[in-house]
Design a protein around this motif. Structure first.
Motif, PDB file in Angstrom:
ATOM      1  N   ALA A  30      48.032 -95.044  33.680  1.00 44.49           N
ATOM      2  CA  ALA A  30      47.582 -93.977  32.782  1.00 44.49           C
ATOM      3  C   ALA A  30      46.087 -93.720  32.980  1.00 44.49           C
ATOM      4  O   ALA A  30      45.265 -94.053  32.128  1.00 44.49           O
ATOM      5  CB  ALA A  30      47.908 -94.347  31.340  1.00 44.49           C
TER       6      ALA A  30
ATOM      7  N   ASP B  59      53.735 -87.898  28.396  1.00 43.25           N
ATOM      8  CA  ASP B  59      54.204 -88.848  29.421  1.00 43.25           C
ATOM      9  C   ASP B  59      55.668 -89.211  29.214  1.00 43.25           C
ATOM     10  O   ASP B  59      56.429 -89.370  30.162  1.00 43.25           O
ATOM     11  CB  ASP B  59      53.430 -90.184  29.316  1.00 43.25           C
ATOM     12  CG  ASP B  59      51.963 -90.047  29.667  1.00 43.25           C
ATOM     13  OD1 ASP B  59      51.639 -89.242  30.548  1.00 43.25           O
ATOM     14  OD2 ASP B  59      51.145 -90.774  29.047  1.00 43.25           O
ATOM     15  N   ILE B  60      55.995 -89.373  27.946  1.00 41.22           N
ATOM     16  CA  ILE B  60      57.326 -89.884  27.596  1.00 41.22           C
ATOM     17  C   ILE B  60      58.360 -88.760  27.595  1.00 41.22           C
ATOM     18  O   ILE B  60      59.432 -88.870  28.184  1.00 41.22           O
ATOM     19  CB  ILE B  60      57.255 -90.546  26.200  1.00 41.22           C
ATOM     20  CG1 ILE B  60      56.310 -91.753  26.249  1.00 41.22           C
ATOM     21  CG2 ILE B  60      58.634 -90.937  25.706  1.00 41.22           C
ATOM     22  CD1 ILE B  60      55.877 -92.274  24.893  1.00 41.22           C
TER      23      ILE B  60
ATOM     24  N   ARG C  61      46.931 -98.448  30.907  1.00 36.77           N
ATOM     25  CA  ARG C  61      45.616 -97.904  31.278  1.00 36.77           C
ATOM     26  C   ARG C  61      44.960 -98.822  32.304  1.00 36.77           C
ATOM     27  O   ARG C  61      45.061-100.040  32.177  1.00 36.77           O
ATOM     28  CB  ARG C  61      44.734 -97.802  30.031  1.00 36.77           C
ATOM     29  CG  ARG C  61      45.039 -96.555  29.217  1.00 36.77           C
ATOM     30  CD  ARG C  61      44.274 -96.565  27.934  1.00 36.77           C
ATOM     31  NE  ARG C  61      44.714 -97.685  27.105  1.00 36.77           N
ATOM     32  CZ  ARG C  61      43.978 -98.252  26.159  1.00 36.77           C
ATOM     33  NH1 ARG C  61      42.765 -97.821  25.921  1.00 36.77           N
ATOM     34  NH2 ARG C  61      44.448 -99.257  25.447  1.00 36.77           N
TER      35      ARG C  61
ATOM     36  N   GLN D 152      51.318 -99.912  19.763  1.00 36.55           N
ATOM     37  CA  GLN D 152      51.581 -98.540  20.198  1.00 36.55           C
ATOM     38  C   GLN D 152      52.658 -97.845  19.357  1.00 36.55           C
ATOM     39  O   GLN D 152      53.043 -96.718  19.651  1.00 36.55           O
ATOM     40  CB  GLN D 152      52.021 -98.530  21.668  1.00 36.55           C
ATOM     41  CG  GLN D 152      50.972 -99.065  22.619  1.00 36.55           C
ATOM     42  CD  GLN D 152      49.756 -98.159  22.687  1.00 36.55           C
ATOM     43  OE1 GLN D 152      49.879 -96.944  22.801  1.00 36.55           O
ATOM     44  NE2 GLN D 152      48.583 -98.737  22.577  1.00 36.55           N
TER      45      GLN D 152
ATOM     46  N   VAL E  93      60.307 -95.089  30.157  1.00 35.76           N
ATOM     47  CA  VAL E  93      58.975 -94.677  30.605  1.00 35.76           C
ATOM     48  C   VAL E  93      57.952 -95.632  29.996  1.00 35.76           C
ATOM     49  O   VAL E  93      58.018 -95.934  28.798  1.00 35.76           O
ATOM     50  CB  VAL E  93      58.646 -93.234  30.159  1.00 35.76           C
ATOM     51  CG1 VAL E  93      57.185 -92.904  30.439  1.00 35.76           C
ATOM     52  CG2 VAL E  93      59.551 -92.216  30.853  1.00 35.76           C
ATOM     53  N   SER E  94      57.031 -96.098  30.826  1.00 30.47           N
ATOM     54  CA  SER E  94      55.920 -96.863  30.266  1.00 30.47           C
ATOM     55  C   SER E  94      54.700 -96.800  31.177  1.00 30.47           C
ATOM     56  O   SER E  94      54.837 -96.635  32.387  1.00 30.47           O
ATOM     57  CB  SER E  94      56.319 -98.315  30.014  1.00 30.47           C
ATOM     58  OG  SER E  94      55.440 -98.880  29.062  1.00 30.47           O
ATOM     59  N   GLY E  95      53.539 -96.893  30.556  1.00 30.70           N
ATOM     60  CA  GLY E  95      52.307 -96.805  31.329  1.00 30.70           C
ATOM     61  C   GLY E  95      51.300 -97.839  30.875  1.00 30.70           C
ATOM     62  O   GLY E  95      51.423 -98.409  29.787  1.00 30.70           O
TER      63      GLY E  95
ATOM     64  N   TYR F 201      44.839 -88.211  22.316  1.00 31.45           N
ATOM     65  CA  TYR F 201      45.479 -89.342  23.010  1.00 31.45           C
ATOM     66  C   TYR F 201      46.999 -89.411  22.763  1.00 31.45           C
ATOM     67  O   TYR F 201      47.784 -89.489  23.709  1.00 31.45           O
ATOM     68  CB  TYR F 201      44.785 -90.638  22.567  1.00 31.45           C
ATOM     69  CG  TYR F 201      45.164 -91.883  23.327  1.00 31.45           C
ATOM     70  CD1 TYR F 201      44.274 -92.492  24.202  1.00 31.45           C
ATOM     71  CD2 TYR F 201      46.420 -92.490  23.159  1.00 31.45           C
ATOM     72  CE1 TYR F 201      44.616 -93.656  24.890  1.00 31.45           C
ATOM     73  CE2 TYR F 201      46.764 -93.641  23.842  1.00 31.45           C
ATOM     74  CZ  TYR F 201      45.864 -94.226  24.699  1.00 31.45           C
ATOM     75  OH  TYR F 201      46.206 -95.366  25.379  1.00 31.45           O
TER      76      TYR F 201
ATOM     77  N   HIS G 115      44.540 -91.332  30.434  1.00 32.16           N
ATOM     78  CA  HIS G 115      44.281 -92.001  29.160  1.00 32.16           C
ATOM     79  C   HIS G 115      43.001 -92.835  29.215  1.00 32.16           C
ATOM     80  O   HIS G 115      42.304 -92.968  28.218  1.00 32.16           O
ATOM     81  CB  HIS G 115      45.466 -92.884  28.761  1.00 32.16           C
ATOM     82  CG  HIS G 115      46.519 -92.133  28.024  1.00 32.16           C
ATOM     83  ND1 HIS G 115      47.729 -91.788  28.581  1.00 32.16           N
ATOM     84  CD2 HIS G 115      46.540 -91.622  26.776  1.00 32.16           C
ATOM     85  CE1 HIS G 115      48.444 -91.111  27.703  1.00 32.16           C
ATOM     86  NE2 HIS G 115      47.744 -90.997  26.591  1.00 32.16           N
TER      87      HIS G 115
ATOM     88  N   VAL H  13      57.126-100.802  24.323  1.00 30.34           N
ATOM     89  CA  VAL H  13      55.724-100.813  23.885  1.00 30.34           C
ATOM     90  C   VAL H  13      55.471-101.999  22.974  1.00 30.34           C
ATOM     91  O   VAL H  13      56.390-102.555  22.383  1.00 30.34           O
ATOM     92  CB  VAL H  13      55.342 -99.539  23.091  1.00 30.34           C
ATOM     93  CG1 VAL H  13      55.148 -98.352  23.987  1.00 30.34           C
ATOM     94  CG2 VAL H  13      56.326 -99.252  21.993  1.00 30.34           C
TER      95      VAL H  13
ATOM     96  N   MET I   6      50.180 -89.066  25.404  1.00 27.28           N
ATOM     97  CA  MET I   6      51.167 -90.144  25.534  1.00 27.28           C
ATOM     98  C   MET I   6      52.580 -89.605  25.269  1.00 27.28           C
ATOM     99  O   MET I   6      53.532 -89.953  25.971  1.00 27.28           O
ATOM    100  CB  MET I   6      50.820 -91.280  24.575  1.00 27.28           C
ATOM    101  CG  MET I   6      51.785 -92.427  24.656  1.00 27.28           C
ATOM    102  SD  MET I   6      51.066 -93.950  24.001  1.00 27.28           S
ATOM    103  CE  MET I   6      52.570 -94.861  23.663  1.00 27.28           C
TER     104      MET I   6
ATOM    105  N   VAL J 235      61.152 -96.588  25.221  1.00 24.86           N
ATOM    106  CA  VAL J 235      59.783 -96.842  25.659  1.00 24.86           C
ATOM    107  C   VAL J 235      59.425 -98.285  25.272  1.00 24.86           C
ATOM    108  O   VAL J 235      59.336 -98.605  24.089  1.00 24.86           O
ATOM    109  CB  VAL J 235      58.790 -95.874  24.989  1.00 24.86           C
ATOM    110  CG1 VAL J 235      57.381 -96.108  25.503  1.00 24.86           C
ATOM    111  CG2 VAL J 235      59.212 -94.440  25.228  1.00 24.86           C
TER     112      VAL J 235
ATOM    113  N   PHE K 223      53.819 -95.957  35.239  1.00 16.50           N
ATOM    114  CA  PHE K 223      52.653 -95.263  35.796  1.00 16.50           C
ATOM    115  C   PHE K 223      51.333 -95.852  35.307  1.00 16.50           C
ATOM    116  O   PHE K 223      51.262 -96.488  34.256  1.00 16.50           O
ATOM    117  CB  PHE K 223      52.722 -93.772  35.453  1.00 16.50           C
ATOM    118  CG  PHE K 223      52.630 -93.500  33.987  1.00 16.50           C
ATOM    119  CD1 PHE K 223      53.745 -93.561  33.171  1.00 16.50           C
ATOM    120  CD2 PHE K 223      51.407 -93.200  33.409  1.00 16.50           C
ATOM    121  CE1 PHE K 223      53.660 -93.339  31.813  1.00 16.50           C
ATOM    122  CE2 PHE K 223      51.307 -92.966  32.042  1.00 16.50           C
ATOM    123  CZ  PHE K 223      52.439 -93.035  31.256  1.00 16.50           C
TER     124      PHE K 223
HETATM  125  N1  TRP Z   1      48.796 -96.029  25.281  1.00 15.27           N
HETATM  126  C1  TRP Z   1      49.381 -97.044  26.106  1.00 15.27           C
HETATM  127  C2  TRP Z   1      48.541 -98.314  25.998  1.00 15.27           C
HETATM  128  O1  TRP Z   1      47.365 -98.251  25.777  1.00 15.27           O
HETATM  129  C3  TRP Z   1      49.451 -96.602  27.554  1.00 15.27           C
HETATM  130  C4  TRP Z   1      50.361 -95.433  27.717  1.00 15.27           C
HETATM  131  C5  TRP Z   1      50.002 -94.174  28.042  1.00 15.27           C
HETATM  132  C6  TRP Z   1      51.774 -95.452  27.553  1.00 15.27           C
HETATM  133  N2  TRP Z   1      51.105 -93.372  28.109  1.00 15.27           N
HETATM  134  C7  TRP Z   1      52.197 -94.113  27.822  1.00 15.27           C
HETATM  135  C8  TRP Z   1      52.715 -96.442  27.216  1.00 15.27           C
HETATM  136  C9  TRP Z   1      53.557 -93.765  27.736  1.00 15.27           C
HETATM  137  C10 TRP Z   1      54.057 -96.082  27.139  1.00 15.27           C
HETATM  138  C11 TRP Z   1      54.463 -94.740  27.399  1.00 15.27           C
HETATM  139  O2  TRP Z   1      49.080 -99.377  26.177  1.00 15.27           O
END
Ligand code: TRP
Length: 352
Positions: free
Chosen positions: A42, A163-164, A11, A178, A7-9, A156, A45, A174, A160, A172, A40
């Motif tokens: 975010a 999400d995971i 913003r 993070q 999983v990764s997101g 925050y 976020h 990152v 997050m 993840v 996704f």
């Molecule tokens: N906080 C991450 C960033 O700023 C973005 C993010 C939100 C994220 N939810 C997540 C990354 C879940 C990995 C998994 O880069």
């Protein structure tokens, strides 16, 4: 395909530059071939720090998805969605917020750093540059603090974690920035499982992939705030100008002077785009190749991937129906996975 879940997101904060690309997206392009991936935008976020500036939120969200697709993220291979299209996330977020100690959030290092950043934007220049985040923070009055930090902003890391955990991620991907958030995610999972005597939540592991160092045009780290970036979808003529303006070894004053490619910005990009970069290195060291020629050649190596990206992007921008379809299908897949975990969580809590 490995059944391990990723999983990764990101913003949706405007355009993606090459630093972001090589730091994250490029990695996603590989992972989609080997793992079960959820990627996704975010957007919730984004609201934690910019809830008063949403005029570009829709466009930034779409731009981000277009950038992903034009770069080669493939909706047949991975699940692409927008965070807010999965309401189960907000529901699980509420439940996980109940078991997360306030202290974990207040102690989270990014909380203080980000607070200072927000404060700086609002009251530019009031805090000196010679102080640490903690010192700057202590200069703020209680009132100032309580006005800049929202409840959602403090939460925050819980969002997050949600999400995971909602997709039971194994890994993840990152950046180092993070890793504190990922640690809180693991702690929340552990605490939930202990508290409700269950194994519903899975503790994810950070996936730190080796990423190349991407310098900006001036040799510093590539960053929007330094104004030294190259955007992923840079216009070709702008790209040409930017490449020609890159900093080089200051000791090389004439084309035929021998120079040191280590520490030369142009060289860091040759390494990324030119498969024959070692030969270039040699020629730089001996003075056989001047900087202007070296830059022109680099530009020609970079050009095709930018042209390809821009063409794909134009196609996608014309086809809003296709984009909507991708995001609708992505949200459906993500919701199915999220609903399963949410039901298990509610059962463990004994919500009737
Ligand atoms: N906080 C991450 C960033 O700023 C973005 C993010 C939100 C994220 N939810 C997540 C990354 C879940 C990995 C998994 O880069």
């Amino acid at each position: 395909m490995d059944s391990k879940i990723i999983v990764s997101g990101m913003r949706p904060t405007g355009k993606i530059h090459l630093g972001n690309f090589f730091g994250a997206l490029n990695n996603w392009l590989n992972l989609q071939n080997t793992h079960n991936c959820y990627f996704f935008v975010a957007d919730l976020h984004a609201l934690t720090t910019a809830s008063d500036a949403t005029e570009n939120l829709t466009q930034n969200t779409l731009d981000m998805v277009v950038t992903w697709l034009a770069s080669g993220l493939n909706p047949e291979k991975c699940t692409i969605f927008v965070q807010s299209h999965v309401p189960e996330v907000s529901e699980l977020n509420t439940l996980l917020a109940m078991i997360t100690p306030l202290g974990w959030l207040l102690r989270n290092p990014t909380y203080k750093e980000q607070l200072v950043e927000i404060f700086k934007k609002k009251y530019a220049g009031r805090l000196g540059d010679d102080k640490t985040a903690a010192e700057k923070l202590s200069m703020l009055t209680e009132k100032e603090l309580s006005e800049i930090a929202s409840f959602g902003f403090l939460g925050y890391p819980v969002l997050m974690a949600t999400d995971i955990l909602i997709h039971k991620a194994t890994y993840v991907p990152v950046g180092q920035d993070q890793s504190a958030h990922l640690e809180i995610t693991r702690e929340i999972a552990r605490r939930f499982n202990e508290q409700f005597n269950t194994d519903v939540l899975v503790e994810p592991k950070a996936l730190f992939t080796k990423v190349p160092k991407v310098t900006g045009l001036d040799g510093r780290k590539m960053s929007k705030s330094y104004g030294n970036t190259i955007e992923v979808g840079e216009d070709i003529e702008v790209l040409r100008k930017k490449v020609m303006s890159m900093f080089t070894d200051p000791n090389k004053k004439r084309a035929a002077d021998p120079a040191n490619p280590e520490g030369c910005t142009v060289f860091t990009f040759h390494k990324l785009y030119n498969p024959g970069f070692e030969k270039r290195c040699q020629e730089c060291r001996t003075g056989a190749l001047g900087c202007v020629a070296c830059k022109k050649e680099l530009f020609e190596y970079m050009r095709p991937s930018f042209e390809d990206f821009n063409a794909k992007k134009q196609e996608l921008l014309k086809n809003k129906t296709y984009l909507d379809k991708i995001l609708k299908e992505g949200a459906e897949k993500a919701r199915a996975s999220a609903a399963k975990t949410l039901a298990e969580v509610k059962k463990a809590i004994r919500i009737y």
